[in-house]
Motif scaffolding. Structure first.
Motif, PDB file in Angstrom:
ATOM      1  N   SER A 108      -0.003  -7.109   0.096  1.00  0.00           N
ATOM      2  CA  SER A 108       0.357  -7.951   1.245  1.00  0.00           C
ATOM      3  C   SER A 108       1.593  -7.375   1.922  1.00  0.00           C
ATOM      4  O   SER A 108       2.365  -6.615   1.311  1.00  0.00           O
ATOM      5  CB  SER A 108       0.638  -9.400   0.814  1.00  0.00           C
ATOM      6  OG  SER A 108       1.859  -9.464   0.102  1.00  0.00           O
ATOM      7  N   GLY A 109       1.779  -7.793   3.165  1.00  0.00           N
ATOM      8  CA  GLY A 109       2.974  -7.380   3.892  1.00  0.00           C
ATOM      9  C   GLY A 109       4.229  -7.919   3.228  1.00  0.00           C
ATOM     10  O   GLY A 109       5.274  -7.260   3.204  1.00  0.00           O
ATOM     11  N   HIS A 137       9.645 -11.582   7.558  1.00  0.00           N
ATOM     12  CA  HIS A 137       9.241 -10.422   6.758  1.00  0.00           C
ATOM     13  C   HIS A 137       8.372 -10.881   5.601  1.00  0.00           C
ATOM     14  O   HIS A 137       8.438 -10.344   4.510  1.00  0.00           O
ATOM     15  CB  HIS A 137      10.469  -9.649   6.289  1.00  0.00           C
ATOM     16  CG  HIS A 137      11.346  -9.210   7.423  1.00  0.00           C
ATOM     17  ND1 HIS A 137      10.927  -8.286   8.362  1.00  0.00           N
ATOM     18  CD2 HIS A 137      12.583  -9.592   7.818  1.00  0.00           C
ATOM     19  CE1 HIS A 137      11.885  -8.116   9.266  1.00  0.00           C
ATOM     20  NE2 HIS A 137      12.894  -8.898   8.958  1.00  0.00           N
ATOM     21  N   ASP A 207       9.961  -3.122   9.980  1.00  0.00           N
ATOM     22  CA  ASP A 207       8.822  -3.919   9.518  1.00  0.00           C
ATOM     23  C   ASP A 207       7.755  -3.837  10.604  1.00  0.00           C
ATOM     24  O   ASP A 207       7.822  -4.537  11.615  1.00  0.00           O
ATOM     25  CB  ASP A 207       9.257  -5.366   9.268  1.00  0.00           C
ATOM     26  CG  ASP A 207       8.100  -6.221   8.769  1.00  0.00           C
ATOM     27  OD1 ASP A 207       6.936  -5.814   8.951  1.00  0.00           O
ATOM     28  OD2 ASP A 207       8.370  -7.299   8.207  1.00  0.00           O
ATOM     29  N   VAL A 209       4.555  -4.483  10.163  1.00  0.00           N
ATOM     30  CA  VAL A 209       3.353  -5.193   9.706  1.00  0.00           C
ATOM     31  C   VAL A 209       2.487  -5.590  10.904  1.00  0.00           C
ATOM     32  O   VAL A 209       1.267  -5.457  10.869  1.00  0.00           O
ATOM     33  CB  VAL A 209       3.727  -6.411   8.830  1.00  0.00           C
ATOM     34  CG1 VAL A 209       2.528  -7.319   8.593  1.00  0.00           C
ATOM     35  CG2 VAL A 209       4.291  -5.940   7.487  1.00  0.00           C
ATOM     36  N   GLY A 234       1.195  -3.518   7.026  1.00  0.00           N
ATOM     37  CA  GLY A 234       0.243  -4.514   6.524  1.00  0.00           C
ATOM     38  C   GLY A 234      -0.841  -4.659   7.574  1.00  0.00           C
ATOM     39  O   GLY A 234      -1.044  -3.776   8.405  1.00  0.00           O
ATOM     40  N   LYS A 235      -1.545  -5.770   7.559  1.00  0.00           N
ATOM     41  CA  LYS A 235      -2.508  -6.131   8.604  1.00  0.00           C
ATOM     42  C   LYS A 235      -3.481  -4.995   8.964  1.00  0.00           C
ATOM     43  O   LYS A 235      -4.440  -4.772   8.240  1.00  0.00           O
ATOM     44  CB  LYS A 235      -1.771  -6.665   9.836  1.00  0.00           C
ATOM     45  CG  LYS A 235      -0.925  -7.932   9.473  1.00  0.00           C
ATOM     46  CD  LYS A 235      -0.522  -8.750  10.657  1.00  0.00           C
ATOM     47  CE  LYS A 235       0.555  -9.773  10.343  1.00  0.00           C
ATOM     48  NZ  LYS A 235       0.160 -11.133  10.211  1.00  0.00           N
ATOM     49  N   GLY A 244      -0.847  -4.219   2.036  1.00  0.00           N
ATOM     50  CA  GLY A 244       0.520  -3.943   2.449  1.00  0.00           C
ATOM     51  C   GLY A 244       0.774  -2.490   2.098  1.00  0.00           C
ATOM     52  O   GLY A 244      -0.003  -1.880   1.335  1.00  0.00           O
ATOM     53  N   TYR A 246       4.373   0.458   1.978  1.00  0.00           N
ATOM     54  CA  TYR A 246       5.709   0.841   2.443  1.00  0.00           C
ATOM     55  C   TYR A 246       5.884   2.311   2.157  1.00  0.00           C
ATOM     56  O   TYR A 246       5.315   2.859   1.207  1.00  0.00           O
ATOM     57  CB  TYR A 246       6.811  -0.022   1.814  1.00  0.00           C
ATOM     58  CG  TYR A 246       6.940   0.059   0.317  1.00  0.00           C
ATOM     59  CD1 TYR A 246       6.034  -0.570  -0.527  1.00  0.00           C
ATOM     60  CD2 TYR A 246       7.997   0.766  -0.270  1.00  0.00           C
ATOM     61  CE1 TYR A 246       6.167  -0.507  -1.904  1.00  0.00           C
ATOM     62  CE2 TYR A 246       8.149   0.826  -1.642  1.00  0.00           C
ATOM     63  CZ  TYR A 246       7.223   0.196  -2.458  1.00  0.00           C
ATOM     64  OH  TYR A 246       7.359   0.272  -3.820  1.00  0.00           O
TER      65      TYR A 246
END
Ligand SMILES: Cc1ncc(COP(=O)(O)O)c(C=O)c1O
Length: 369
Positions: A108-109, A137, A207, A209, A234-235, A244, A246
């Protein structure tokens, strides 16, 4: 169904905004979606500008995304080891976002944002985190409170410069604010954050996302030409399935386990079906796709200016009305006329590749008084 859900889930939902409290209605019972449209249990059709709050840039049930997911599921897994699917999607991400030399997929984000913050703290040996008022966030926010957090207004570089940045691990920012309605960055805001972070040795975390792969092929960092140290995704990168990620410079990411000491793990991280949906979605997003998103977004923006102030960056937009009551009435009117928009003024409308000029037209007619 809604009554059963109220008994089973807190507030009847598995994510708060779905309760439709801000517009004082019951949420629709949606059963099916295709392209830019959704249908409720009674078969009533709506133009859908919610787009699952961001991931569905290709629209509902895009045939190539569905086929890719079906193939992945039929092939078994997840396997508990690294797969070709993860490598392929990671390469696509890195090609589009060169600031990401290495990345980690998660589910997930929220998890990605939380992990990026832990990494920034480990990398700098500092605790303080700087964020912006109204930014979201994920519910990682719940962990980012107390004396270790300072929040200043978005687009206010002077307020950031006045903070004790020498003690900050990171400045985390939605490069286009998307959780207070759309607020584009002021011209020098993102470059200014980059300069301040460089001067004070803290990390700049974007961020993305929402903005990642939406506002440009390489996200906001490409659109505004600013290179963050870490990026949260994410998304869209999961094509509508739970995801998600990073990433950032290799030496930073190599602090993450098992390369380094920052432990972070996930049973379903890099799930083959999710990776397949993400890859199929990114492959649809060529230059022509971004031109199309821009064109539809712009047509929608122009028409909606008759209703209120519109802010838009590419295919994310917000119509700001005078207050919550006016927004609730607007939402209800559109819904009655077969158009679904986000159930809060502070969420973005999302245009997808599956929307058409007719969808825009129908929406503008529904929006007119
Ligand atoms: C900018 C931003 N970051 C993080 C998140 C959290 O992502 P998720 O809902 O996948 O946990 C969201 C969710 O809307 C978001 O808009």
């Amino acid at each position: 169904m809604i009554e059963a859900a109220r008994d089973l889930f807190p507030g009847g939902v598995n994510s708060p905004v779905r309760a439709y409290r801000a517009v004082g209605q019951d949420p629709p019972a949606l059963a099916r979606g295709r392209g830019g449209h959704v249908w409720d249990a009674e078969g009533r059709e709506y133009v859908d500008w919610v787009g699952a709050f961001g991931p569905l840039v290709a629209g509902h049930a895009h045939p190539e995304v569905v086929a890719a997911v079906e193939r992945a599921l039929a092939a078994g897994g997840p396997f508990g080891v690294t797969t070709e699917a993860e490598v392929r999607l990671a390469r696509l991400v890195r090609e589009r976002m060169p600031s990401i030399e290495r990345l980690r997929f998660c589910t997930s984000g929220t998890e990605a944002a939380m992990s990026a913050v832990r990494l920034a703290r480990a990398a700098t040996g500092r605790r303080l985190l700087v964020k912006f008022e109204g930014a979201y966030h994920g519910h990682a926010d719940a962990l980012m409170t107390g004396p270790d957090l300072m929040a200043v207004p978005y687009n206010d570089l002077e307020a950031v410069a006045a903070l004790p940045l020498d003690e900050a691990a990171a400045v985390i920012v939605e490069p286009v604010a998307g959780n207070v309605g759309v607020v584009p960055p002021a011209p020098d805001f993102l470059p200014g954050l980059r300069r301040l972070c460089d001067r004070h040795g803290c990390l700049l975390v974007f961020d993305e996302v929402i903005t990642g792969f939406r506002v440009a092929p390489g996200g906001a960092q490409e659109r505004y030409g600013v290179r963050p140290d870490l990026t949260v995704l994410g998304k869209i990168v999961g094509g509508g399935l739970p995801v998600g990620a990073y990433g950032g410079r290799a030496e930073l990411m190599d602090l993450v386990a098992p390369a380094g000491p920052v432990y972070q793990a996930g049973t379903l991280a890099g799930h083959p079906a999710v990776m397949a949906a993400g890859e199929a979605t990114l492959r649809l997003l060529d230059e022509a796709a971004y031109r199309r998103l821009e064109q539809l977004g712009s047509a929608l923006e122009e028409g909606l200016r008759a209703v209120g102030r519109v802010e838009r960056v590419g295919s994310m937009l917000t119509v700001f009305l005078e207050d919550e009551a006016a927004f609730a009435a607007f939402h209800r009117r559109l819904r009655e006329r077969g158009v679904l928009i986000p159930p809060s003024q502070w969420e973005c409308w999302f245009v997808s590749l599956a929307h058409t000029e007719e969808d825009v037209q129908r929406t503008l007619e529904a929006a007119a008084g």
